[in-house]
Design a protein around this motif. Structure first.
Motif, short mmCIF file in Angstrom:
data_model
loop_
_atom_site.label_atom_id
_atom_site.label_comp_id
_atom_site.label_asym_id
_atom_site.label_seq_id
_atom_site.Cartn_x
_atom_site.Cartn_y
_atom_site.Cartn_z
N GLY A 164 -4.59 2.01 -4.94
CA GLY A 164 -4.85 0.61 -4.63
C GLY A 164 -5.93 0.42 -3.60
O GLY A 164 -6.40 1.37 -2.97
N LEU A 165 -6.31 -0.84 -3.45
CA LEU A 165 -7.19 -1.25 -2.36
C LEU A 165 -6.41 -2.26 -1.54
O LEU A 165 -5.72 -3.12 -2.10
CB LEU A 165 -8.46 -1.92 -2.90
N LEU A 166 -6.52 -2.15 -0.23
CA LEU A 166 -5.77 -3.05 0.64
C LEU A 166 -6.73 -3.75 1.60
O LEU A 166 -7.56 -3.11 2.22
CB LEU A 166 -4.74 -2.21 1.41
N LEU A 167 -6.58 -5.06 1.68
CA LEU A 167 -7.42 -5.87 2.59
C LEU A 167 -6.52 -6.71 3.49
O LEU A 167 -5.50 -7.23 3.02
CB LEU A 167 -8.27 -6.87 1.78
N SER A 209 -4.38 -5.39 -3.15
CA SER A 209 -3.43 -6.14 -2.33
C SER A 209 -4.17 -6.80 -1.18
O SER A 209 -4.85 -6.13 -0.40
CB SER A 209 -2.38 -5.15 -1.79
N VAL A 210 -4.06 -8.12 -1.09
CA VAL A 210 -4.73 -8.84 0.00
C VAL A 210 -3.70 -9.72 0.70
O VAL A 210 -2.56 -9.85 0.23
CB VAL A 210 -5.87 -9.75 -0.54
N ASP A 226 -4.47 -8.48 -7.13
CA ASP A 226 -3.27 -8.36 -7.96
C ASP A 226 -2.03 -8.87 -7.24
O ASP A 226 -1.07 -9.31 -7.86
CB ASP A 226 -3.05 -6.90 -8.35
N GLU A 227 -2.07 -8.73 -5.91
CA GLU A 227 -0.90 -9.20 -5.15
C GLU A 227 -1.35 -9.75 -3.81
O GLU A 227 -2.40 -9.39 -3.30
CB GLU A 227 0.12 -8.06 -4.94
N ILE A 228 -0.50 -10.65 -3.26
CA ILE A 228 -0.73 -11.14 -1.89
C ILE A 228 0.40 -10.64 -1.01
O ILE A 228 1.50 -10.36 -1.48
CB ILE A 228 -0.88 -12.68 -1.84
N ARG A 229 0.10 -10.53 0.29
CA ARG A 229 0.97 -9.78 1.18
C ARG A 229 1.15 -10.48 2.54
O ARG A 229 1.04 -9.86 3.59
CB ARG A 229 0.28 -8.42 1.40
N PRO A 230 1.42 -11.79 2.54
CA PRO A 230 1.57 -12.48 3.83
C PRO A 230 2.94 -12.19 4.45
O PRO A 230 3.86 -11.77 3.74
CB PRO A 230 1.46 -13.96 3.44
N GLY A 231 3.08 -12.43 5.75
CA GLY A 231 4.36 -12.16 6.41
C GLY A 231 4.85 -13.31 7.27
O GLY A 231 5.96 -13.81 7.10
N ASN A 232 3.98 -13.77 8.14
CA ASN A 232 4.38 -14.76 9.14
C ASN A 232 4.90 -16.06 8.55
O ASN A 232 5.67 -16.79 9.19
CB ASN A 232 3.16 -15.02 10.06
#
Lengths: 359, 359
Positions: A164-167, A209-210, A226-232
């Protein structure tokens, strides 16, 4: 349900479950409309109890930012965990155990890290982090050949199941308003598109994944991801409100702190609630740090902000709160103030995930 | 004993027990020469294990800054505990339980707090906090009549076993060097002397407790005080070194953090070690916040500071470290940096008292 404020001794982290669940649902809907998967970042709450709100444990992929967090959620039943911080070779034994138990994702940003990957005895997903302008971690988007070289090396390793690539466009945090957030969003995804255009790895063999809370909250499309990765976003906080990523009414976490001293001559009260509860993260208002915003207390939680009432100083256990004279006059020793912190992730970490759920 | 650095996965709090014990012994000697009692403030370490280094548990009076801390040390056997933060009426049940088990001291700074004291069913020691210039908590030294009135009211209450005055000259933290520390020390104790001169309570019926790490470290006499109450001195930290309260070689706590990314073009490495480990407390160098100073690693701990190597940015789990080119060239992925934090109390709180003892 009305809260019995009398049982709160404070300082206590209060989570408004209705607001938090609404924030979670909105992001699920957002991802669905945008046609991307959602991998919530659990560093924000660090709580297996709250983690269940995000969907069925065994079917919800998550991100964390440390091995201990991965261990916590692995033990609680999650089965797809991405450790979204560059790999630490000293954690090889822990990676091996996790990779045996579940779908483990690891983040790398240098070919050196592949030496550790090569020593893992189970399949792992490997994400190459790209720095598209934030300037913290990741391989510089300006040197695509370096990135391609690492991707190709990893692609041919037997341990690597998915690549994968992660940003992480953390520079969105320095923006104000949707327009500024959009600027960072377009810039990062534009750089990602450039990178993908000449990438030697087939696009469908790469998982992209961004995600960060400001862009995931305010943008509707994530081209190239392909996917989003927010947390707050589960709680939001004062920083997100200042950025323009949420409204006051979206903020689902606050600290209830008792007044332990009053100084009308300084327009100030002191609360039990200090750096060990709020963290020393702040928002800057008129050039000065402010650590929390006092909210109106309601029977079932809290309403909007009280103008001119904010935390302006913190020592280990004491907080200094500026209070308008009219409110100060009413406040008695032991009265509670409900305060939205600058940064909810650090508050939850400080409480080790302990919180009182309301509503 | 040589440390096996290979077993450290990091981030990990390292406590040099030889230095910490030397700091403890020095303060015991200092109190003895000055003819005052010593009540160490345990908020700094929060660890019953380390607490034993300060003397026999049952004979060592201590200060803490919250009810949960009082509970921890009560359960571990300490029998004289002063909660040195203004009383919170919501904690009445906890105060009652503690007062039944041990010699409990409570701090008040307003007559209103006596309503809570009146509801405690066991004898307690009551300390009236005086603000002699710091401006955080305490009754203003400029209004002695207010202070006398509260003292007299408390003196006549059946619950009050011993009566005291409590001072914390936290303004010593904004000083640089022994001369500045002495100025604050003389000013606070001068104001205390004025207050005591006309006090209606007989002097021998009042226990006077003062103390903060800078003045207790650098001053030799505490005229007017019965006891000193410093806390941070067990570890010290970068802030204390900057104030001039200690030398680099006195600092007994550091964080061991692995390098997880290197950016020679930015003169920077990234460590696993962030706001949740260091806290966001800082020292200001050339107008900019710095969160930790990198130290030379030795076989049995750490030596002096490495010039130009410091933590200049923190997110939740990542730390950005400026590193001189020569050192950066040597650093490999997974190498450890040993870093003295700005504020050791907040580091120990973040680790909930967990640390690795060396030497």
């Amino acid at each position: 349900m009305a809260i019995n404020w009398n049982t709160v001794t404070g300082p206590e982290v209060m989570v408004d479950s209705r607001k938090a669940k609404r924030n979670i649902t909105r992001m699920i809907d957002k991802a669905q409309s945008a046609g991307v998967d959602l991998r919530p970042h659990f560093k924000t709450h660090q709580s297996p109890l709250l983690g269940k709100w995000f969907g069925p444990i065994e079917q919800t992929p998550i991100a964390v930012s440390s091995v201990p967090m991965a261990r916590t959620f692995a033990d609680a039943g999650w089965r797809d965990i991405l450790i979204a911080i560059p790999l630490n070779p000293r954690q090889l034994p822990a990676y091996n155990r996790l990779a045996q138990e579940l779908t483990l994702g690891l983040t790398i940003e240098h070919a050196d890290a592949l030496e550790t990957i090569a020593r893992i005895q189970h399949p792992v997903d490997v994400y190459v982090e790209v720095d598209a302008g934030y300037g913290r971690t990741g391989m510089n988007w300006r040197d695509p050949q370096n990135i391609y070289a690492v991707l190709e090396q990893a692609f041919n390793m037997p341990q690597v199941r998915h690549l994968g690539l992660l940003l992480h466009a953390g520079n969105s945090y320095s923006m104000r308003g949707t327009h500024g957030i959009a600027k960072i969003h377009e810039e990062s995804l534009g750089r990602l598109a450039e990178l993908l255009a000449d990438c030697p790895i087939p696009r469908d063999a790469l998982r992209v994944s961004v995600g960060d809370t400001p862009t995931c909250s305010r943008m509707d499309a994530f081209p190239g991801a392909d996917e989003i990765r927010p947390g707050n976003y589960v709680f939001y906080d004062w920083q997100q409100q200042r950025i323009g990523a949420c409204e006051w009414s979206d903020i689902a976490l606050a600290l209830a702190c008792p007044v332990i001293a009053r100084y009308p001559e300084r327009d100030e009260v002191i609360i039990h609630g200090g750096a060990v509860h709020f963290s020393k993260d702040f928002v800057t208002v008129d050039g000065k740090p402010q650590y929390g915003q006092v909210m109106r207390i309601t029977s079932d939680g809290w309403g909007g902000p009280i103008e001119g009432a904010f935390v302006h100083g913190l020592s280990q256990e004491h907080g200094k709160v500026k209070v308008p004279p009219a409110l100060l006059k009413e406040l008695k020793l032991g009265d509670l103030l409900v305060i939205v912190p600058a940064h909810s992730c650090l508050v939850m970490d400080a409480s080790k995930g302990e919180c009182t759920l309301i509503r």
